[in-house]
Design a protein around this motif. Structure first.
Motif, PDB file in Angstrom:
ATOM      1  N   TYR A   1      -5.980  -6.574   1.058  1.00  0.00           N
ATOM      2  CA  TYR A   1      -4.974  -7.397   0.378  1.00  0.00           C
ATOM      3  C   TYR A   1      -4.167  -8.220   1.380  1.00  0.00           C
ATOM      4  CZ  TYR A   1      -6.326  -4.833  -3.723  1.00  0.00           C
ATOM      5  OH  TYR A   1      -7.065  -4.312  -4.752  1.00  0.00           O
ATOM      6  N   GLY A   2      -4.785  -8.559   2.491  1.00  0.00           N
ATOM      7  CA  GLY A   2      -4.145  -9.441   3.454  1.00  0.00           C
ATOM      8  C   GLY A   2      -3.268  -8.714   4.469  1.00  0.00           C
ATOM      9  N   GLY A   3      -3.159  -7.398   4.349  1.00  0.00           N
ATOM     10  CA  GLY A   3      -2.422  -6.615   5.340  1.00  0.00           C
ATOM     11  C   GLY A   3      -0.926  -6.768   5.251  1.00  0.00           C
ATOM     12  N   SER A   4      -0.206  -5.984   6.051  1.00  0.00           N
ATOM     13  CA  SER A   4       1.243  -6.064   6.132  1.00  0.00           C
ATOM     14  C   SER A   4       1.646  -5.562   7.513  1.00  0.00           C
ATOM     15  CB  SER A   4       1.871  -5.200   5.025  1.00  0.00           C
ATOM     16  OG  SER A   4       3.278  -5.286   5.088  1.00  0.00           O
TER      17      SER A   4
ATOM     18  N   PHE B 226       2.204  -1.606   9.588  1.00  0.00           N
ATOM     19  CA  PHE B 226       1.527  -0.467   8.951  1.00  0.00           C
ATOM     20  C   PHE B 226       0.095  -0.322   9.469  1.00  0.00           C
ATOM     21  CE2 PHE B 226       4.770  -1.807   5.932  1.00  0.00           C
ATOM     22  CZ  PHE B 226       5.365  -0.599   5.581  1.00  0.00           C
TER      23      PHE B 226
ATOM     24  N   SER C  17      -3.517  -1.435   7.908  1.00  0.00           N
ATOM     25  CA  SER C  17      -3.398  -0.993   6.507  1.00  0.00           C
ATOM     26  C   SER C  17      -3.523  -2.160   5.534  1.00  0.00           C
ATOM     27  CB  SER C  17      -2.029  -0.340   6.278  1.00  0.00           C
ATOM     28  OG  SER C  17      -1.854   0.769   7.124  1.00  0.00           O
ATOM     29  N   PHE C  18      -3.977  -1.879   4.347  1.00  0.00           N
ATOM     30  CA  PHE C  18      -4.027  -2.834   3.221  1.00  0.00           C
ATOM     31  C   PHE C  18      -4.759  -4.119   3.588  1.00  0.00           C
ATOM     32  CE2 PHE C  18       0.473  -1.198   3.635  1.00  0.00           C
ATOM     33  CZ  PHE C  18       0.281  -0.048   2.893  1.00  0.00           C
ATOM     34  N   GLU C  19      -5.722  -4.033   4.485  1.00  0.00           N
ATOM     35  CA  GLU C  19      -6.362  -5.256   4.969  1.00  0.00           C
ATOM     36  C   GLU C  19      -7.028  -6.040   3.848  1.00  0.00           C
ATOM     37  OE1 GLU C  19      -8.667  -6.241   9.116  1.00  0.00           O
ATOM     38  OE2 GLU C  19      -9.649  -4.975   7.628  1.00  0.00           O
TER      39      GLU C  19
END
Lengths: 552, 552
Positions: A26-29, A32, A22-24
């Motif tokens: 934006y650098g991921g988290s 998720f 997820s959110f890759e």
């Protein structure tokens, strides 16, 4: 670096549209993941199969409650106090660790703290003073006079807090069960196991309510001779359900029944039977609400045995806690043959006094008063919209009335099978994955079964010819109108197109060739045998439906 | 107080297990509802029907992304800045109000503020200084070095941030669409409209990507003559899709196509066609991301016309915002007939420098660098795990290379049909509700259609006789094994049992009587006509399946 099977699957999963971090962008988290077009189909297929087992074959109904959960609910359930991980910070490198993730052997944590020997796995610095961290995501409802809330750590509490309503739905007969599917949340300190340890995950839970004096299951008779594989932390044993209860290996019929239902479901979904077992929780492993728990574990080459389902006896814990905290009557009744007449105290709310005093809250207060359990102390305090309100005596009357009592009240016990859908999905991918060399290229096949496969059929015109494309599109449309997912593909060699479908686990490929124009027939290829059969176009839907049904 | 239709439906909904107020035992919380055993079935039936329209009939695939969403995503999308309600506090009675809820006419809000004439609806005090309140629920991921996050206000952003991956899945051909179903959240200041205004709700959204130069839809040809009912804030007009585009009433084919799909879906689900219309958003009503928007509105006797679906042209807004904020290449490509060779600047990451410097983050940085859009300024800053990191020049090389360019890059446009499932569900209940007097008692029938009805068949042994019960249970079991939901009931008169089923919208009731033992037949009663037919037991499943299928 050599890739292990997890790396291979996660690369395939990203490339072909099963699972994305997820959110890759934006650098991921960590913790998720997204399900892509194919992953979301598998997830839905698993969930729908699960519903078949619990809604249609078993004695359950389904409900949906919010993910945002009031503080009061999770305080009563013990999660505010108990849903914690022992955490330790590194002052040097500013990292935080879950103690369990540094000291892999659970039993040695206490000793390690006592001996003060814990080292930072990143910088090697000496670590001190572990402290409990609550793992719930917190938020606030409303602004100004806002109320504390959490994202639910389990779907179960939504079921427990509705018990009195669901009991009425079940026409006051036990046993009955209630399922819920949906998101659960756990704000892990530092998740490091990819899709196995998520901060937001998909759960499927059943809470089945029993009279504590009678933990038998109405369908047990059908399955009592079935065998399950148990691991008691020392050795594996294969044992029939009936025998497991007789020998007191499993405490009661209800637990044993749901263990078998779980095994049946997982194997039907495509879990490798050789990578499946039940393991009993040791007493120091049990969650704060459980008296006995069996995990269904699935084996992964990367992670070892993974807990994918927990089947717990939660006893009277939850319902009792909510009765104590809310004051609401959530008892079940063990009916007498004939009703008895007894004297009881009852609260009669006086709306004439409540109305002017509490305005739009008066209705809520009336409902709470009517079900209020009268205690010895004289004061009545109710929790309305997060505020404790003392109800003046002039607002109600306590009357001694003769009431027809139909039975003895008791707090029902709960048997809970709780499934982690994401872990099951990953294990099915791992168990289905196979690879071989074909003309010096890696050739991958996902041997997903007919129920779970995200796409049921590929549809290929053999050559790029307008007549073939037209027939192919009609076949594709007809399959879709009959609820069968397809992948229409007219590009590349037929071998290449088969390969694309094998890699994502499509069990059948339909090829339309020039003969199809004259004989109204097509070729259907089976993924696992690679055998091809010739079939009339107007029989395709029926044939594919039969194949899928025969399997389930 | 006289009950209106909303009160009646919500009472029926609670009594029979459709909808419960959430957390009621703890005093409840406005804006949250539970779906009970019957409500959850209706919800799933609506969602599955919706999937049929978008996954099987249209050009969409489905994904599932987390409800917890990184701050960065919602900052880029404009929600941190724009997703607000103008709010005003009462200093005297400590209440907070959404300004729109005090001043019902939107156009008069500005004037009211200017004239300083706003009064507290509770205590009548003079209210001052309205301020914008962000409506997202906020939370934090992790502890210590935690990251800010929100619960998603829409499912759409999960689709946009995966666009480059989904574009690859679609083999780089537009148009294609992506759907997502799941929870959305909106921390309303003071929700007062029951199930119509929820803080946690169920959404179904489709984001369909088009080349801005070509907003035609491949299936438009099949539906161009279909008519839709439009309300332009002054008058209603009935118009064919083709004509609506020709007359520039609707801006493009894509919008018109999804308006028709929406109408078709809602009417199939059981919305009353006389209580359905499309209304165009005035320019000051548009969300911050939309250039044109049509609402599908459903009429409720309590609430008037309710916005249940918004069909918006979001243009290039979202993808462009994420390209700008993340620096990742999320363009689509308009392919040339023949590739061109051009000189381009490209970043070659140097792992030998990145590795020692950034350790476990080096891999992520490499991926971001490879897709980084080179700007004129020399510095490269990347957002990794919430921290902006400057990448030293020694870690990469910018090279001028000859690249084969296959087409022109562009930012795709998005057409978004966005459905509020809870509102649709409520309206279907209201449109289906009917009551009459029968022997001086209120007799209620929910005329839910075969697809949406939570229970498809009641199964009743006419008398409490062991032989009848046995046959009845077998019929019940057989229906369930064939995926047909049933309600088995052996208590009360047959009239009472019919009444129970009519009230929850069960379309068929099967009665097993003494003749059934000899002639292997049963009676099936139709809810709406109350006509009964006699049918062989082994034909029941087929008959019921046909009835449900014929409808869909």
């Amino acid at each position: 670096m050599a890739q292990d099977i997890y790396d291979k699957i996660m690369m395939l999963a990203k490339r072909r549209g099963f699972i994305y971090p997820s959110f890759e962008i934006y650098g991921g988290s960590a913790g998720f993941y997204d399900y892509g077009p194919l992953g979301s189909r598998i997830k839905e297929n698993i969930e729908n199969l699960w519903r078949k087992f619990y809604l249609l074959k078993d004695i359950c109904v389904e409900i949906n409650t919010p993910t945002i959960t009031l503080f009061e609910v999770l305080e009563a359930s013990g999660h505010v106090e108990e849903f914690t991980d022992l955490t330790i910070d590194c002052k040097k490198c500013k990292m935080s660790y879950k103690l369990e993730s540094i000291i892999s052997d659970n039993t040695k944590i206490e000793q390690a703290i006592k001996e003060d020997k814990i080292k930072c796995p990143t910088c090697g610095d000496h670590l001190k003073n572990p402290y409990p961290v609550n793992l719930m995501f917190s938020t606030k409802i409303g602004i100004g006079n806002s109320r504390d809330a959490f994202l639910r750590p389990e779907t179960a509490q939504g079921i427990f807090t509705d018990f009195h309503l669901l009991y009425r739905y079940a026409r006051e007969k036990l046993p009955f069960g209630v399922i819920q599917l949906g998101k659960g949340y756990r704000n892990e300190v530092s998740p490091r196991q990819g899709i196995i340890r998520l901060r937001e995950f998909s759960m499927a839970e059943a809470e089945v309510f029993f009279d504590p004096k009678d933990k038998t299951h109405p369908n047990f008779e059908y399955v009592k001779d079935k065998e399950i594989l148990l691991f008691d932390n020392e050795k594996e044993i294969k044992i029939s359900l009936e025998r497991a209860i007789k020998n007191k290996v499993v405490n009661n019929q209800a637990l044993a029944y749901y263990m078998y239902l779980t095994q049946d479901f997982l194997l039907t979904a495509g879990v490798d039977p050789k990578k499946f077992r039940f393991r009993k929780h040791a007493s120091d492993e049990l969650a704060h609400y459980a008296t006995e728990c069996w995990d269904a574990e699935l084996f992964s080459k990367r992670f070892g045995w993974i807990e994918c389902v927990g089947i717990a006896d939660r006893s009277a814990y939850d319902i009792q806690s909510h009765i104590d905290s809310s004051g609401v009557d959530m008892y079940a009744v063990r009916k007498y043959d004939k009703p008895k007449i007894v004297e009881v105290k009852k609260i009669i709310p006086k709306m004439k006094a409540l109305g002017p005093l509490f305005k739009d809250k008066a209705g809520k207060i009336k409902i709470l008063l009517e079900t209020y359990k009268i205690k010895d102390d004289k004061e009545i305090n109710l929790n309305i919209d997060g505020v404790t309100i003392k109800i003046p005596e002039k607002c109600y009357e306590i009357v001694q009335i003769k009431e027809k009592i139909s039975g003895d009240k008791y707090v029902p016990h709960v048997i809970e099978p709780s499934y982690g859908i994401d872990r099951i999905l990953y294990c099915i991918l791992e168990h289905s994955y196979s690879e071989k060399k074909k003309k010096d290229e890696e050739y991958r096949i996902l041997k997903l079964n007919q129920i779970i496969a995200p796409i049921k059929t590929g549809v290929f015109p053999l050559l790029n010819d307008e007549r073939l494309n037209k027939i192919s599109k009609e076949i594709d449309r007809n399959l879709r109108n009959n609820g069968i997912s397809t992948y229409y593909d007219e590009s590349g060699t037929i071998g290449r197109r088969y390969a694309r479908m094998d890699e994502i686990g499509t069990p059948y490929c339909i090829t339309i060739d020039h003969d199809s124009i004259n004989d109204n027939s097509v070729t259907i290829r089976d993924r696992d045998t690679t055998k091809q059969i010739r079939i009339k176009i107007d029989k395709i839907v029926e044939h594919i439906k039969d194949q899928i049904l025969n399997y389930s």
